[in-house]
Design a protein around this motif. Structure first.
Motif, PDB file in Angstrom:
ATOM      1  N   UNK A 121       0.832  -1.448   0.039  1.00  0.00           N
ATOM      2  CA  UNK A 121       0.058  -0.108  -0.143  1.00  0.00           C
ATOM      3  C   UNK A 121       0.784   1.076   0.030  1.00  0.00           C
ATOM      4  N   UNK A 122       0.231   2.432  -0.465  1.00  0.00           N
ATOM      5  CA  UNK A 122       0.813   3.773  -0.295  1.00  0.00           C
ATOM      6  C   UNK A 122       0.564   4.290   1.184  1.00  0.00           C
ATOM      7  N   UNK A 123       1.712   4.402   1.927  1.00  0.00           N
ATOM      8  CA  UNK A 123       1.444   4.912   3.288  1.00  0.00           C
ATOM      9  C   UNK A 123       2.917   5.499   3.776  1.00  0.00           C
ATOM     10  N   UNK A 124       3.063   6.379   4.691  1.00  0.00           N
ATOM     11  CA  UNK A 124       4.030   7.148   5.060  1.00  0.00           C
ATOM     12  C   UNK A 124       3.830   7.701   6.492  1.00  0.00           C
ATOM     13  N   UNK A 125       5.011   8.055   7.169  1.00  0.00           N
ATOM     14  CA  UNK A 125       4.815   8.534   8.415  1.00  0.00           C
ATOM     15  C   UNK A 125       5.289   9.845   8.225  1.00  0.00           C
ATOM     16  N   UNK A 126       4.581  11.014   8.788  1.00  0.00           N
ATOM     17  CA  UNK A 126       5.195  12.431   8.789  1.00  0.00           C
ATOM     18  C   UNK A 126       4.783  12.929   9.907  1.00  0.00           C
ATOM     19  N   UNK A 127       5.121  14.349  10.207  1.00  0.00           N
ATOM     20  CA  UNK A 127       4.765  15.140  11.289  1.00  0.00           C
ATOM     21  C   UNK A 127       4.101  16.442  10.632  1.00  0.00           C
ATOM     22  N   UNK A 128       3.697  17.241  11.451  1.00  0.00           N
ATOM     23  CA  UNK A 128       2.805  18.418  11.016  1.00  0.00           C
ATOM     24  C   UNK A 128       3.916  19.340  10.197  1.00  0.00           C
ATOM     25  N   UNK A 129       4.967  19.265  10.202  1.00  0.00           N
ATOM     26  CA  UNK A 129       5.885  20.227   9.619  1.00  0.00           C
ATOM     27  C   UNK A 129       6.153  19.651   8.073  1.00  0.00           C
ATOM     28  N   UNK A 130       5.648  18.622   8.032  1.00  0.00           N
ATOM     29  CA  UNK A 130       5.753  17.878   6.423  1.00  0.00           C
ATOM     30  C   UNK A 130       7.067  16.863   6.403  1.00  0.00           C
ATOM     31  N   UNK A 131       7.555  16.593   7.327  1.00  0.00           N
ATOM     32  CA  UNK A 131       8.842  15.863   7.180  1.00  0.00           C
ATOM     33  C   UNK A 131       8.364  14.235   6.988  1.00  0.00           C
ATOM     34  N   UNK A 132       8.974  13.453   5.782  1.00  0.00           N
ATOM     35  CA  UNK A 132       8.457  12.389   5.424  1.00  0.00           C
ATOM     36  C   UNK A 132       9.285  11.416   6.185  1.00  0.00           C
ATOM     37  N   UNK A 180      -0.884  22.178   4.010  1.00  0.00           N
ATOM     38  CA  UNK A 180       0.348  22.016   4.696  1.00  0.00           C
ATOM     39  C   UNK A 180       0.747  23.236   5.392  1.00  0.00           C
ATOM     40  N   UNK A 181       0.521  24.280   5.062  1.00  0.00           N
ATOM     41  CA  UNK A 181       0.576  25.426   5.974  1.00  0.00           C
ATOM     42  C   UNK A 181      -0.400  25.408   7.361  1.00  0.00           C
ATOM     43  N   UNK A 182      -1.558  24.983   7.163  1.00  0.00           N
ATOM     44  CA  UNK A 182      -2.212  24.770   8.398  1.00  0.00           C
ATOM     45  C   UNK A 182      -2.048  23.834   9.329  1.00  0.00           C
ATOM     46  N   UNK A 183      -1.330  22.537   8.931  1.00  0.00           N
ATOM     47  CA  UNK A 183      -0.826  21.714   9.580  1.00  0.00           C
ATOM     48  C   UNK A 183       0.445  22.311  10.501  1.00  0.00           C
ATOM     49  N   UNK A 184       1.160  23.304  10.102  1.00  0.00           N
ATOM     50  CA  UNK A 184       1.985  23.795  10.947  1.00  0.00           C
ATOM     51  C   UNK A 184       1.585  24.523  12.226  1.00  0.00           C
ATOM     52  N   UNK A 185       0.499  24.897  12.320  1.00  0.00           N
ATOM     53  CA  UNK A 185      -0.221  25.426  13.229  1.00  0.00           C
ATOM     54  C   UNK A 185      -0.523  24.346  14.235  1.00  0.00           C
ATOM     55  N   UNK A 186      -0.529  23.210  14.111  1.00  0.00           N
ATOM     56  CA  UNK A 186      -1.108  21.980  14.986  1.00  0.00           C
ATOM     57  C   UNK A 186       0.126  21.391  15.405  1.00  0.00           C
ATOM     58  N   UNK A 187       1.348  21.693  15.343  1.00  0.00           N
ATOM     59  CA  UNK A 187       2.332  21.144  15.979  1.00  0.00           C
ATOM     60  C   UNK A 187       3.510  20.782  15.024  1.00  0.00           C
ATOM     61  N   UNK A 188       4.373  19.922  15.521  1.00  0.00           N
ATOM     62  CA  UNK A 188       4.597  19.241  16.638  1.00  0.00           C
ATOM     63  C   UNK A 188       4.493  20.240  18.058  1.00  0.00           C
ATOM     64  N   UNK A 189       4.999  21.377  17.928  1.00  0.00           N
ATOM     65  CA  UNK A 189       5.086  22.182  19.163  1.00  0.00           C
ATOM     66  C   UNK A 189       5.021  23.891  18.504  1.00  0.00           C
TER      67      UNK A 189
END
Length: 279
Positions: A121-132, A180-189
């Protein structure tokens, strides 16, 4: 000078059609959305107090006031969570920002095992900054011709705003840029948010910085791509939040139509072995 909280309340107020809240749709309005007086009445606060919140002159509304605004604006769960977060930022209740640092990049072994179980499957782990941070071989199969995985430390946010292929490949680029920009507000911190934006804003330019002041969660829509080898692809996406200490998400892409599923099978037939990769 405004605050994130005030900007959000104003933006959400402007986005609401009065008739959607059972209010009469007046023929003439000087501005779109709800009037301040209408929102203030729904929230049970004065127009003067709402004005102070929107203009950033009141930075510490109480929890009941924040809840009243959420109810008055008919916010969904994600928007309510974001509103509470913005209230903390505006009131200076977030952790000390004097030493911003990059977020943790370690992916736990058990999460990597989950990725293995998700193959092909197509899956990945990221954080709110967008790091793959890690991904399946299936994800590499789809993305290896797009330029995202060419970087030593792939980052979706950097890819969207700076890679020359991004606007061509991501056919709904504006939507993904908003996400992607909205995710920045949600973390990681708060610290990592400030570290990333300080480093990235000068490189990303106006398309990035103007989105930093938007606080409305973007709608959930399929991701559409014009793939270099598979042409049009459409994905439904599911994001699973990992435990709080990780500050990471497991993202799974599912073909949104039969044409995409068939195209993925064609990509897998190419002579290259797909393997799990930890970035």
């Amino acid at each position: 000078m405004g605050t994130p909280l005030g900007n959000f309340v104003r933006a959400k107020r402007d986005s609401i059609r009065p008739e959607d809240l059972g209010l009469p749709a007046h023929e003439r309005r000087r501005a779109p959305g709800l009037r301040r007086s209408e929102l203030a009445a729904r929230a049970g606060i004065s127009v003067e107090y709402l004005t102070r919140i929107e203009q950033g002159r009141d930075r510490n509304p109480s929890d009941p006031i924040v809840k009243a605004l959420a109810d008055a604006l008919s916010l969904d769960v994600a928007e309510r969570t974001h509103l509470r977060y913005l209230a903390k930022i505006s009131g200076g209740l977030c952790p000390d920002r004097s030493r911003p640092v990059p977020p943790e990049r370690t992916v736990r072994p058990t999460v990597r095992r989950i990725l293995e179980l998700l193959e092909p499957g197509i899956a990945f782990v990221t954080n709110r900054l967008g790091d793959v941070l890690a991904h399946t071989g299936g994800f590499a199969t789809v993305m290896r011709d797009t330029g995202l995985l060419d970087a030593e430390e792939p980052n979706l946010t950097r890819y969207v705003f700076t890679h020359p292929q991004a606007r061509t490949i991501l056919t709904n680029w504006d939507q993904i840029a908003d996400e992607q920009v909205f995710n920045l507000w949600l973390g990681p911190s708060t610290e990592s948010f400030e570290w990333f934006t300080a480093e990235f804003a000068p490189v990303a330019g106006a398309e990035f910085t103007r989105r930093l002041h938007r606080h409305l969660p973007p709608p959930r829509v399929p991701l559409t791509m014009h793939h270099p080898r598979a042409h049009q692809l459409s994905w439904d996406r599911e994001t699973l939040e990992l435990p709080t200490p990780d500050a990471q998400q497991l993202v799974i892409w599912l073909p949104a139509d039969e044409a995409t599923a068939a195209a993925v099978e064609h990509l897998r037939d190419r002579p290259r072995r797909a393997t799990l990769r930890a970035v």
